[in-house]
Scaffold this motif. Sequence first.
Motif, mmCIF file in Angstrom:
data_model
loop_
_atom_site.group_PDB
_atom_site.id
_atom_site.type_symbol
_atom_site.label_atom_id
_atom_site.label_comp_id
_atom_site.label_asym_id
_atom_site.label_seq_id
_atom_site.Cartn_x
_atom_site.Cartn_y
_atom_site.Cartn_z
ATOM 1 N N GLU A 143 0.829 -1.207 0.000
ATOM 2 C CA GLU A 143 0.000 0.000 0.000
ATOM 3 C C GLU A 143 0.865 1.259 0.000
ATOM 4 N N LYS A 144 2.022 1.183 0.638
ATOM 5 C CA LYS A 144 2.947 2.322 0.622
ATOM 6 C C LYS A 144 3.513 2.534 -0.780
ATOM 7 N N TYR A 145 3.882 1.438 -1.441
ATOM 8 C CA TYR A 145 4.433 1.554 -2.791
ATOM 9 C C TYR A 145 3.407 2.138 -3.757
ATOM 10 N N LYS A 146 2.151 1.815 -3.550
ATOM 11 C CA LYS A 146 1.106 2.280 -4.460
ATOM 12 C C LYS A 146 0.981 3.803 -4.462
ATOM 13 N N GLN A 147 1.517 4.453 -3.445
ATOM 14 C CA GLN A 147 1.468 5.908 -3.383
ATOM 15 C C GLN A 147 2.285 6.540 -4.515
ATOM 16 N N PHE A 148 3.310 5.828 -4.981
ATOM 17 C CA PHE A 148 4.157 6.414 -6.026
ATOM 18 C C PHE A 148 4.321 5.512 -7.255
ATOM 19 N N LEU A 149 3.715 4.336 -7.257
ATOM 20 C CA LEU A 149 3.782 3.465 -8.430
ATOM 21 C C LEU A 149 2.821 3.954 -9.508
ATOM 22 N N ALA A 150 3.305 4.006 -10.742
ATOM 23 C CA ALA A 150 2.452 4.400 -11.868
ATOM 24 C C ALA A 150 1.383 3.331 -12.093
ATOM 25 N N LYS A 151 0.263 3.727 -12.678
ATOM 26 C CA LYS A 151 -0.736 2.744 -13.077
ATOM 27 C C LYS A 151 -0.133 1.865 -14.156
ATOM 28 N N GLY A 152 -0.286 0.570 -13.981
ATOM 29 C CA GLY A 152 0.332 -0.367 -14.910
ATOM 30 C C GLY A 152 1.767 -0.707 -14.550
#
Length: 217
Positions: A143-152
Motif C-alpha cells: 500500500e505504501k508503494y502504491k502511493q508512487f507506483l504508476a498505473k500499470g
Amino acid sequence: MRLRKKTWARPELEACNFFIINPSQYKGKWREAFNNNNPIYLELGCGKGTFIAVHGSENPDINYLAIDIKDEVLVLAKRNIEKAYDEKGLEVNNLKFMAQEISLINDVFSEEDIVDRIYINFCNPWPKKKHKKRRLTHSKQLEKYKQFLAKGAKIYFKTDDDDLFNESLEYFKESGFEIEYITYDLHKSDFEGNVRTEHENMFSEQGINIKFLIAKR
C-alpha cells in the motif's frame, strides 16, 4: 551474517557522486535528481549491488534507484556499480543509491515520484508470525508503494523461500495487483533477461528452486 562496522564506509559513500546523502530532499522531485524524464526503476534491498549494476549499465535510458540500509553493504554496492560501468566505458549517470529504511519509504517518495518498476530480490522472509508485517511484500508495504507506483507499473519479485512466496501471492492480490507472470523454478522457465544475484547463485547451488513473479498494478 552481521557485518562489522566499518568507519571508512560512510566517508567513501559521501564522496561518491551517485550516492544520495539526504534522500528526503528529493521527495516529490526524483526526476530532478536525474535531470530527465526517463522511466524510474527502483530496487528495494540492493545488497552488494550486482543486480542493479548490470541493469543500470545495460539500460542507459532508464533511471535506477537502489536502496539498502547498511553503509557496510552499500559501500560494496558502490564498488560493484563502478566496476560494471567502467567495464563498459560508461559514466554512472542513470543510477543513484541511498541508505534508507524501506519501511519508511514514504519519507522519501511521494505521489509526484512516478516509479514504473520495483525489484525485490531475496528479501528477509521474516518467518515468525509476529514479524510478517516487516516483509517487503506484505500488504502493508504494498500500500505504501502504491502511493508512487504508476498505473500499470510492475513489481518483480524473486525468492528462495516457499512460504514467503506463497503468502506474497495473497498479499499482492489483497492489494489489487494482478499476477502477470509466475514460476516456481525461474531457471527452468521461459522468462528471459534474468540477472542472477549472489544469493540466487548460492541457493541454486544448494538445489533450491528460485521462485519468481511479476505483479502489475
